[in-house]
Design a protein around this motif. Sequence first.
Motif, PDB file in Angstrom:
ATOM      1  N   GLN A 262     -32.637  31.749  86.452  1.00  0.00           N
ATOM      2  CA  GLN A 262     -31.386  31.432  85.894  1.00  0.00           C
ATOM      3  C   GLN A 262     -31.261  31.671  84.612  1.00  0.00           C
ATOM      4  OE1 GLN A 262     -29.343  31.369  88.704  1.00  0.00           O
ATOM      5  NE2 GLN A 262     -28.348  29.186  87.901  1.00  0.00           N
ATOM      6  N   THR A 263     -32.270  31.794  83.574  1.00  0.00           N
ATOM      7  CA  THR A 263     -31.982  31.912  82.345  1.00  0.00           C
ATOM      8  C   THR A 263     -32.802  33.107  81.635  1.00  0.00           C
ATOM      9  OG1 THR A 263     -31.945  29.704  82.047  1.00  0.00           O
ATOM     10  CG2 THR A 263     -32.376  30.644  79.862  1.00  0.00           C
TER      11      THR A 263
ATOM     12  N   THR B 248     -33.327  35.851  83.032  1.00  0.00           N
ATOM     13  CA  THR B 248     -32.487  37.281  83.564  1.00  0.00           C
ATOM     14  C   THR B 248     -31.149  37.295  82.673  1.00  0.00           C
ATOM     15  OG1 THR B 248     -31.610  35.592  85.250  1.00  0.00           O
ATOM     16  CG2 THR B 248     -33.251  36.771  86.141  1.00  0.00           C
ATOM     17  N   THR B 249     -31.053  36.480  81.671  1.00  0.00           N
ATOM     18  CA  THR B 249     -29.608  36.568  81.158  1.00  0.00           C
ATOM     19  C   THR B 249     -29.771  36.977  79.681  1.00  0.00           C
ATOM     20  OG1 THR B 249     -29.429  34.316  80.395  1.00  0.00           O
ATOM     21  CG2 THR B 249     -28.924  34.826  82.630  1.00  0.00           C
TER      22      THR B 249
ATOM     23  N   HIS C 195     -36.122  39.738  82.758  1.00  0.00           N
ATOM     24  CA  HIS C 195     -35.265  40.177  82.050  1.00  0.00           C
ATOM     25  C   HIS C 195     -34.727  41.315  82.061  1.00  0.00           C
ATOM     26  CE1 HIS C 195     -32.607  39.107  78.354  1.00  0.00           C
ATOM     27  NE2 HIS C 195     -32.998  40.361  78.001  1.00  0.00           N
TER      28      HIS C 195
ATOM     29  N   MET D  88     -34.674  43.047  84.474  1.00  0.00           N
ATOM     30  CA  MET D  88     -33.453  43.057  85.722  1.00  0.00           C
ATOM     31  C   MET D  88     -34.171  44.160  86.796  1.00  0.00           C
ATOM     32  SD  MET D  88     -29.875  42.308  84.512  1.00  0.00           S
ATOM     33  CE  MET D  88     -29.327  41.518  86.020  1.00  0.00           C
TER      34      MET D  88
ATOM     35  N   ARG E 108     -26.962  32.290  84.847  1.00  0.00           N
ATOM     36  CA  ARG E 108     -26.836  33.427  85.692  1.00  0.00           C
ATOM     37  C   ARG E 108     -25.961  33.038  86.683  1.00  0.00           C
ATOM     38  NH1 ARG E 108     -28.224  32.972  90.577  1.00  0.00           N
ATOM     39  NH2 ARG E 108     -28.549  34.873  92.050  1.00  0.00           N
ATOM     40  N   THR E 109     -25.771  32.011  87.291  1.00  0.00           N
ATOM     41  CA  THR E 109     -24.686  31.600  88.099  1.00  0.00           C
ATOM     42  C   THR E 109     -23.448  31.913  87.322  1.00  0.00           C
ATOM     43  OG1 THR E 109     -26.175  30.196  89.209  1.00  0.00           O
ATOM     44  CG2 THR E 109     -23.759  29.908  89.601  1.00  0.00           C
TER      45      THR E 109
ATOM     46  N   PHE F 120     -22.748  39.605  85.190  1.00  0.00           N
ATOM     47  CA  PHE F 120     -24.227  39.567  85.316  1.00  0.00           C
ATOM     48  C   PHE F 120     -24.531  40.876  85.521  1.00  0.00           C
ATOM     49  CE2 PHE F 120     -28.287  38.783  87.719  1.00  0.00           C
ATOM     50  CZ  PHE F 120     -28.879  38.112  86.646  1.00  0.00           C
ATOM     51  N   THR F 121     -24.346  41.627  86.388  1.00  0.00           N
ATOM     52  CA  THR F 121     -24.721  43.267  86.737  1.00  0.00           C
ATOM     53  C   THR F 121     -24.113  44.182  86.094  1.00  0.00           C
ATOM     54  OG1 THR F 121     -23.556  43.297  88.766  1.00  0.00           O
ATOM     55  CG2 THR F 121     -25.927  42.361  88.717  1.00  0.00           C
TER      56      THR F 121
ATOM     57  N   LYS G 155     -31.009  44.116  78.846  1.00  0.00           N
ATOM     58  CA  LYS G 155     -30.351  44.191  80.281  1.00  0.00           C
ATOM     59  C   LYS G 155     -30.642  45.498  80.753  1.00  0.00           C
ATOM     60  CE  LYS G 155     -26.119  43.523  82.667  1.00  0.00           C
ATOM     61  NZ  LYS G 155     -24.597  43.016  82.588  1.00  0.00           N
TER      62      LYS G 155
ATOM     63  N   ASN H 166     -27.209  40.657  91.922  1.00  0.00           N
ATOM     64  CA  ASN H 166     -26.662  39.498  92.058  1.00  0.00           C
ATOM     65  C   ASN H 166     -27.265  38.406  92.970  1.00  0.00           C
ATOM     66  OD1 ASN H 166     -24.448  39.782  90.261  1.00  0.00           O
ATOM     67  ND2 ASN H 166     -23.234  40.673  91.556  1.00  0.00           N
TER      68      ASN H 166
END
Length: 520
Positions: A92-93, A95-96, A112, A114, A466-467, A475-476, A485, A499
Motif C-alpha cells: 500500500q505504501t 508502491t507509491t 516501488h 511497479m 495506493r488505494t 496510481f498507474t 515509478k 491497479n
Amino acid sequence: MKNFSLKNISIALAIFGASFTVSSCIDDLRQEPITEVTAASLYKNFDNYKGLLAKLYGGLAVGGQSGGDGNGDIADIDGGFSNYMRLLYIMQTITTDEAVIGWNDGTLHEFHKMIWTPTNEFNNAMYYRLYTEIAFTNEFIKNTTDEMLSQNGISGANLDEAKAMRAEARFLRAQSYYHLLDLYGNVPFVDETTFGTLPTQMSRKDLFAYVEKELKAAEEDLKAPKTNEYGRLDKAAAWTLLARLYLNAKVYTGTERNAEVITYTEKVINAGYKLNDKYANLFLADNNVNNPENIFSVVYDGLKTQTNGGTTFMVHAAVGGTMKPADFGINGGWGGLRTTKAFVQKFEASDLRGRFYTDGQSLEINDLGSFNDGYAFIKYKNVKSNGTPGAHDNWVEADLSLYRLADVYLMYAEAVLRGGGGNMATAVSYVNALRKRANASPVTFIDLNFILDERSRELSWENTRRTDLIRFGKFTSAAYLWPWKGNAKDGIAVGEYRNLFPIPNNDLVVNPNLVQNPGY
C-alpha cells in the motif's frame, strides 16, 4: 499496561497446530486441525474464549507462533517478512510516492518500481497471509454459532460476550476479504462452511456485497463505541470500514456510494471521538494512553509481541545514515525506508506532519539501494510522550492504528465533494481542524485534488495511499508521476492492470477454478 494482551495466544494455537503454514491457500484452507486438544473441547469452556479470540488479533500483529516471528505461519518466507501489517505497508505504501526501500531482499525491489510478477514472494505471502487470517476466523465462527454455543452450554452473560466475540471474528474476516477485494479483485471464497471442495472465484462486485453484508451483521453484535477493551473492535470500527468500502465503491463495483460514506462517517463522528491534541503523540510508544482519536489499533507491547513486522519494522527500517537510533528508542537502525521528492514537496515548512531527516540525505534518489538517497521520514518512535523509551530497545511497543478519526474527517470531506450530501462548511472545518493541529495554514476552499494531498499529509505511511491514488486515477497513469515509478528515475506511467496484484501461480496450478488477473 495495555488492556487486550496476546499473552494467551498459545491456547488458540492448540486448534491450529504448530505446523499451520501455507504453501497453497487452497490446500491449507481445506485441512482439518490435527491436535490432541480438539476444538470441540476448547469451546466447551468459556474461559478459553478470550485466548482463542486473541489468536485472531494476533494474526494481524505477529508473523509466527513464537517470539520474534519464529515458526512462521506462511511457508517458505521468514515470519517477520510475512507479517500482515508489514506486507500491507509494502503493497500500500512502498508502491507509491510515500516510500522507497533500499533493500534488495528477493523481489522486494519490484514494488516501488511497479514491476512485480505472479512469482513475487512478498505478493504471494500477502495473499496467503490474508487467507491464513480467514482460516483462523472461520474456525472461531464455526465453533461459536448459536447452535454450538447452546450445545456447549454457554449462557447468560457469557453468551452475550461470546456473541460479541463472534462479531469481532466476523469483522476480522470481512477486513481480510476487504484487503483481498482491494489488492486482488476476483479471488477464491471460503467461509466456515467450505470444506472438501476447491473454492470458486468470487467476482469483485460480489465480494464487495459480501464484505458489506458481513460488516453490517457484525455491527449488530459488536459493542458500542469505546466500550470494549482497548485493542478490540466495536461498532465504530465497523462504521469506519464501511465508510472506506463505500468511498471506493466505484473502483470495486462501478457505482458511486458516497451518500453511505456520509452516513457512516457521521455515525463515527457523533460517537464522541476527538482529535489527539498532538499529532506526533499518535505514533509513540504510549499511543494507547489518553488517545481519543484511535478507533482500532493493532496492539504491540515490546515484550509479548516480539515481531520484525508492525511498528518494529516501521521504526527500525526508517532509521539509518547519521540518524541516532537512541532518539527513536531502539538499539539500531536497518537503513531501509525513505521517501520521495514528490511527497516532501506536499508540505509547507510549518506543517508538523512533514517530519523529514535531511542530514546526510539527498532529496533526489539516484540510487534506490542507497539509504542516503531520499529524505528519511519520521513517523513512529519507540519513545513515550514523556521522553522515556519503550519497554524493549529492539521490539517496538507503539501500536499501529488502522482506523482513526482524522481519516473519518477526510472521508467525510471527500464524499461531500463527490456529491454524497453532507455539508461543505462542515467538511472544511474538519480539514482545518487537522491542519490547525499540524500548524499548517487554514483553508477556505477545498477540492478533490487538495483532499488527495491532504490525505497523504495526514495519513502518510498508514496504508491508505495506493488505494487513494487508484480512486483518483493516479496510481498507474501519467496524471501523477513520482521518482522511480515504472522503474524510471523521473517516473513513467505503467499498465492499468497494475491497479490489481496478481494471484499467485501456485494457486492457479492447484485450483482450475481460478483465472489470473488480466495483464499477468
